[in-house]
Design an enzyme around this catalytic site. Structure first.
Site, PDB file in Angstrom:
ATOM      1  N   GLU A 165       4.669  10.624   1.554  1.00  0.00           N
ATOM      2  CA  GLU A 165       5.404  10.729  -0.011  1.00  0.00           C
ATOM      3  C   GLU A 165       4.436  10.808  -0.847  1.00  0.00           C
ATOM      4  O   GLU A 165       3.765   9.772  -1.190  1.00  0.00           O
ATOM      5  CB  GLU A 165       6.457   9.486  -0.118  1.00  0.00           C
ATOM      6  CG  GLU A 165       7.654   9.287   1.030  1.00  0.00           C
ATOM      7  CD  GLU A 165       8.317   8.184   0.844  1.00  0.00           C
ATOM      8  OE1 GLU A 165       7.990   7.154   0.066  1.00  0.00           O
ATOM      9  OE2 GLU A 165       9.498   7.887   1.527  1.00  0.00           O
TER      10      GLU A 165
ATOM     11  N   ASP B 271       7.283   3.392  -6.612  1.00  0.00           N
ATOM     12  CA  ASP B 271       7.307   5.085  -6.700  1.00  0.00           C
ATOM     13  C   ASP B 271       7.127   5.320  -7.876  1.00  0.00           C
ATOM     14  O   ASP B 271       7.766   4.709  -9.112  1.00  0.00           O
ATOM     15  CB  ASP B 271       8.770   5.235  -6.112  1.00  0.00           C
ATOM     16  CG  ASP B 271       9.073   4.909  -4.570  1.00  0.00           C
ATOM     17  OD1 ASP B 271       7.994   4.967  -4.099  1.00  0.00           O
ATOM     18  OD2 ASP B 271      10.195   4.784  -4.338  1.00  0.00           O
TER      19      ASP B 271
ATOM     20  N   HIS C 264       4.875   7.415  -3.614  1.00  0.00           N
ATOM     21  CA  HIS C 264       4.704   5.862  -3.127  1.00  0.00           C
ATOM     22  C   HIS C 264       3.381   5.589  -2.920  1.00  0.00           C
ATOM     23  O   HIS C 264       2.364   6.228  -2.434  1.00  0.00           O
ATOM     24  CB  HIS C 264       5.461   6.161  -1.699  1.00  0.00           C
ATOM     25  CG  HIS C 264       5.321   4.530  -0.894  1.00  0.00           C
ATOM     26  ND1 HIS C 264       6.621   4.025  -1.144  1.00  0.00           N
ATOM     27  CD2 HIS C 264       4.409   3.999  -0.627  1.00  0.00           C
ATOM     28  CE1 HIS C 264       6.231   2.576  -0.406  1.00  0.00           C
ATOM     29  NE2 HIS C 264       5.017   2.737  -0.067  1.00  0.00           N
TER      30      HIS C 264
ATOM     31  N   HIS D 106       8.670  -2.158  -0.620  1.00  0.00           N
ATOM     32  CA  HIS D 106       9.320  -2.239  -1.835  1.00  0.00           C
ATOM     33  C   HIS D 106       9.939  -3.476  -1.850  1.00  0.00           C
ATOM     34  O   HIS D 106      10.396  -4.073  -2.704  1.00  0.00           O
ATOM     35  CB  HIS D 106      10.310  -1.119  -2.028  1.00  0.00           C
ATOM     36  CG  HIS D 106       9.666   0.210  -2.528  1.00  0.00           C
ATOM     37  ND1 HIS D 106       9.293   0.164  -3.709  1.00  0.00           N
ATOM     38  CD2 HIS D 106       9.374   0.958  -1.789  1.00  0.00           C
ATOM     39  CE1 HIS D 106       8.724   1.436  -3.744  1.00  0.00           C
ATOM     40  NE2 HIS D 106       8.790   1.894  -2.513  1.00  0.00           N
TER      41      HIS D 106
HETATM   42 ZN   LIG Z   1       8.447   3.941  -2.172  1.00  0.00          ZN
END
Ligand SMILES: [Zn+2]
Length: 235
Positions: free
Chosen positions: A215, A150, A218, A143
């Protein structure tokens, strides 16, 4: 004399191409409101996601108090920026989603994230065992290079988030795609929740994003070594 000037101006406004006037106003407005973070991101060649696709919703979670830190980490950073590889892929994913179901839209919860915010998040984690969910600020997150995003699915008209089994940034095994089949069998994840995740994953991977096993929200377009070569770390 003044009347002629006023009439002349009216005529100019009447016959000026509407499109160019709107664009000019947008440009002035856009530049005027840039925060310090946005200037750094634009200098790094990053693209604001609405430039890639205007249908994408943006609700930056670290710009609210409703996040794992419990306070607003972004201040005047209100827009989502990404490295061109990720911004253009996100635009493609939105187009693929629209073609499949025009009542839905992508919603960006976080995009390019300054390294100082990475450090603040790291420091705010209530338990060091949760650090597996976050990149160490010493090495930086994808990021921080604008390579990761996200994202979730929302109702295109209202912005209401679809049920994905748990909200973005839930620091728990229920977030992890690698356990989805197990949670489905155990009844902790419904078929509809899993289908929502699968739809998101399908349009994102078709558009060129890679997934990670821990995740569901993500996605990234390259690995760390490639990101270091191709992009800039946002301080
Ligand atoms: Zn992320």
């Amino acid at each position: 004399m003044k009347r002629w000037l006023a009439l002349g101006l009216c005529a100019l406004l009447m016959f000026a191409p509407i499109g160019s006037a709107a664009r000019a106003m947008e440009y002035v407005d856009y530049d005027w409101e840039l925060s310090a973070d946005e200037k750094v991101m634009r200098d790094a060649g990053f693209i604001e996601v609405h430039q890639a696709n205007g249908l994408i919703w943006v609700k930056l979670m670290y710009g609210t108090t409703d996040n794992i830190a419990g306070y607003d980490l972004y201040g005047d950073l209100k827009r989502a920026y990404l490295h061109p590889s990720a911004a253009l892929a996100l635009g493609r994913a939105q187009r693929l989603l629209y073609a499949q179901d025009s009542t839905l839209a992508l919603c960006v919860k976080d995009a390019a994230r300054p390294l100082r915010v990475q450090q603040a998040l790291w420091d705010a984690l209530p338990d060091p065992s949760l650090r597996g969910y976050l990149a160490n600020p010493k090495t930086g997150s994808l990021h921080n290079y604008g390579i990761a995003v996200d994202v979730t699915l929302v109702n295109a008209r209202t912005g209401e988030e679809l049920d994905m089994g748990c909200p973005v940034d839930t620091l728990d095994a229920i977030s992890q795609p690698r356990y989805e089949q197990k949670f489905l069998k155990e009844g902790k994840l419904t078929q509809q929740q899993l289908d929502n995740r699968l739809l998101l994953r399908s349009v994102m991977t078709q558009a060129g994003f890679q997934t990670i096993p821990n995740e569901w929200w993500h996605f990234q377009t390259m690995n760390r070594a490639q990101a270091k070569q191709a992009s800039t770390l946002i301080p």
